[in-house]
Design an enzyme around this catalytic site. Structure first.
Site, PDB file in Angstrom:
ATOM      1  N   HIS A  19      68.883 -15.704 -12.324  1.00  0.00           N
ATOM      2  CA  HIS A  19      68.663 -17.153 -12.428  1.00  0.00           C
ATOM      3  C   HIS A  19      68.187 -17.524 -13.831  1.00  0.00           C
ATOM      4  O   HIS A  19      68.774 -18.402 -14.488  1.00  0.00           O
ATOM      5  CB  HIS A  19      67.627 -17.579 -11.384  1.00  0.00           C
ATOM      6  CG  HIS A  19      67.330 -19.035 -11.374  1.00  0.00           C
ATOM      7  ND1 HIS A  19      67.936 -19.910 -10.498  1.00  0.00           N
ATOM      8  CD2 HIS A  19      66.501 -19.799 -12.137  1.00  0.00           C
ATOM      9  CE1 HIS A  19      67.486 -21.130 -10.714  1.00  0.00           C
ATOM     10  NE2 HIS A  19      66.609 -21.095 -11.715  1.00  0.00           N
ATOM     11  N   GLU A  20      67.146 -16.861 -14.288  1.00  0.00           N
ATOM     12  CA  GLU A  20      66.589 -17.193 -15.604  1.00  0.00           C
ATOM     13  C   GLU A  20      67.529 -16.780 -16.734  1.00  0.00           C
ATOM     14  O   GLU A  20      67.569 -17.427 -17.782  1.00  0.00           O
ATOM     15  CB  GLU A  20      65.216 -16.530 -15.779  1.00  0.00           C
ATOM     16  CG  GLU A  20      64.180 -16.946 -14.749  1.00  0.00           C
ATOM     17  CD  GLU A  20      63.937 -18.447 -14.730  1.00  0.00           C
ATOM     18  OE1 GLU A  20      64.202 -19.122 -15.753  1.00  0.00           O
ATOM     19  OE2 GLU A  20      63.487 -18.957 -13.671  1.00  0.00           O
ATOM     20  N   HIS A  49      69.828 -19.627 -17.430  1.00  0.00           N
ATOM     21  CA  HIS A  49      69.185 -20.613 -18.308  1.00  0.00           C
ATOM     22  C   HIS A  49      69.190 -20.132 -19.757  1.00  0.00           C
ATOM     23  O   HIS A  49      69.515 -20.888 -20.685  1.00  0.00           O
ATOM     24  CB  HIS A  49      67.731 -20.846 -17.872  1.00  0.00           C
ATOM     25  CG  HIS A  49      67.581 -21.589 -16.593  1.00  0.00           C
ATOM     26  ND1 HIS A  49      68.291 -22.736 -16.297  1.00  0.00           N
ATOM     27  CD2 HIS A  49      66.778 -21.357 -15.509  1.00  0.00           C
ATOM     28  CE1 HIS A  49      67.924 -23.180 -15.107  1.00  0.00           C
ATOM     29  NE2 HIS A  49      67.022 -22.365 -14.602  1.00  0.00           N
TER      30      HIS A  49
END
Length: 419
Positions: free
Chosen positions: A18-19, A22
């Site tokens: 997820h990160e 980003h």
């Protein structure tokens, strides 16, 4: 697999992916990413690479990417401060030393008159041996040192707010999107290992005990009929067997072109809150084709997405009680139960959690990625951004309420599991 290890591996992977989404798209947009963190709380391990500090923190309950401009700088240099400067070979400032200047005897000390580390990239001041105001140009990758901790400056064009609406939205959306990608990949791996179910009345395998192994059934046997009733699909076959627990049945079998019959009595299996069913101890047939395996990853992810969205809809309309939600303790407990069922079931569970994380983060709630996307959308409609302080306050309140919800759900988990 040990429950704690399973939780750490699965949650670590979900948060990392997820990160990482980003991080990648923020860097593509030219945003300075100060930190990529897995977990919260005190740092356990860290290293610096390509302008970003990568950290592992104590509490494995999430993660974050700290982008320049999202938070106010922790250290502000104001007129009247005495700071030390060191320079590049081109004569630009490469270090601004806020304190502990004695540890840098080669630095040039000035009293700051004006400093701009975002747009003009200059510092003006007076040296110790002159009353003349001197202007120094900052290198775009200059750092300031406070208590010997180095922090890179962030020119405005490297900050989150300087980027276009599309670039910012993509950097935010990339996190949840990568959770869907991860689910697809995990389910493809699952299908590649376990195979895909084939809807034929074939014996894919037999259990170590049960009527089938006692009757001599083997993998690849085709069940043609049961008590004279023809069956051709797995559903037809299992429907007949499940409806007749503890009953003796005659099975017409074909194996390698030869036909024979065996008699078996189906064992009875208890099903919670349902009628018991009959089983003979055979496993469904499977196949492995490249197109089928790839398609399974996408179709199964879509089905999980629909189920979770429907469940959220039922929660909003009151058809689902908050008591049915699981928090960190509940998920930990469920993960332990799933881990005991084997690695393949754990694969499916990881995919479900990844889809769930992606969907939850896309909800238009403050402090979540969906809330941030909502503010970016409002900016696109209004033609100007929301006041950063007001937006920050909304996200802060949203985060506090989210933590209260987590605590409430966790208390329900504890009551349900331990009390």
């Amino acid at each position: 697999m040990n429950t704690f290890l399973a939780v750490i591996v699965i949650f670590g992977l979900l948060v990392f992916i997820h990160e990482w989404g980003h991080l990648v798209f923020a860097k593509r947009a030219g945003i300075l990413c100060r930190e990529f963190a897995i977990g919260f709380g005190p740092k356990l391990f860290s290293f610096v690479r390509n302008e970003t500090t990568y950290t592992i923190r104590l509490l494995p309950l999430g993660g974050f990417v700290r982008m320049a401009g999202e938070d106010p700088e922790l250290v502000q240099i104001k007129p009247g401060y005495d700071i030390g400067l060191t320079f590049t070979e081109e004569g630009k400032v490469k270090q601004l030393i806020i304190n502990n200047k004695s540890k840098h005897p080669d630095c040039k000390v000035i009293q700051v008159e004006k400093i701009d580390m975002e747009r003009e990239l200059i510092v003006k001041g007076y040296t110790e041996d002159s009353d003349e105001l001197v202007t120094y140009e900052l290198d775009r990758q200059a750092v300031y040192l406070y208590d010997e901790k180095s922090t890179q400056i962030a020119p405005y064009d490297r900050q989150f707010a300087s980027k276009s609406i599309g670039q910012r939205a993509l950097a935010i959306f990339a996190g949840p999107f990568m959770n869907f990608v991860l689910a697809v990949v995990v389910l493809i791996l699952y299908a590649a290992i376990a195979g895909l179910p084939v809807n034929e009345s074939l014996v894919g395998g037999v259990t170590d005990d049960g009527p089938a192994v006692e009757a001599g059934l083997e993998s690849g046997d085709r069940i043609e009929a049961i008590d004279g009733e023809e069956v051709s699909t797995w559903e037809e076959m299992t429907e007949v067997i499940q409806a007749r627990p503890n009953e003796s049945m005659e099975f017409d079998i074909s194996r390698d072109g030869e036909a024979f019959s065996v008699t078996m009595t189906a064992d009875e299996r208890e099903i919670p809150e349902a009628d018991n069913i009959g089983v003979i101890g055979v496993m469904a047939p499977t196949e492995k084709t490249l197109t089928g395996i790839l398609a399974f990853g996408f179709t199964q992810t879509y089905e999980y997405t629909v189920l979770i969205v429907e469940a959220l809809g039922m929660l909003v309309t009151g058809q689902f009680s908050l008591d049915a939600l699981a928090g960190p303790v509940g998920i930990y407990n469920y993960t332990g139960e799933v881990a005991a069922m084997g690695i393949l079931v754990l694969f499916q569970w990881a995919a479900i959690l990844s889809v769930n994380l992606g969907i939850i983060n896309l909800l238009p709630l403050p402090a979540l990625d969906g809330g941030r996307l909502l503010f970016i959308g409002l900016e696109a409609v209004r033609g100007k951004p929301i006041d950063p302080q007001k937006e920050g306050m909304v996200h802060f309140i949203g985060f506090a309420l989210l933590m209260l919800l987590v605590l409430a759900v966790t208390w329900n988990d504890i009551n349900r599991i331990f009390l």
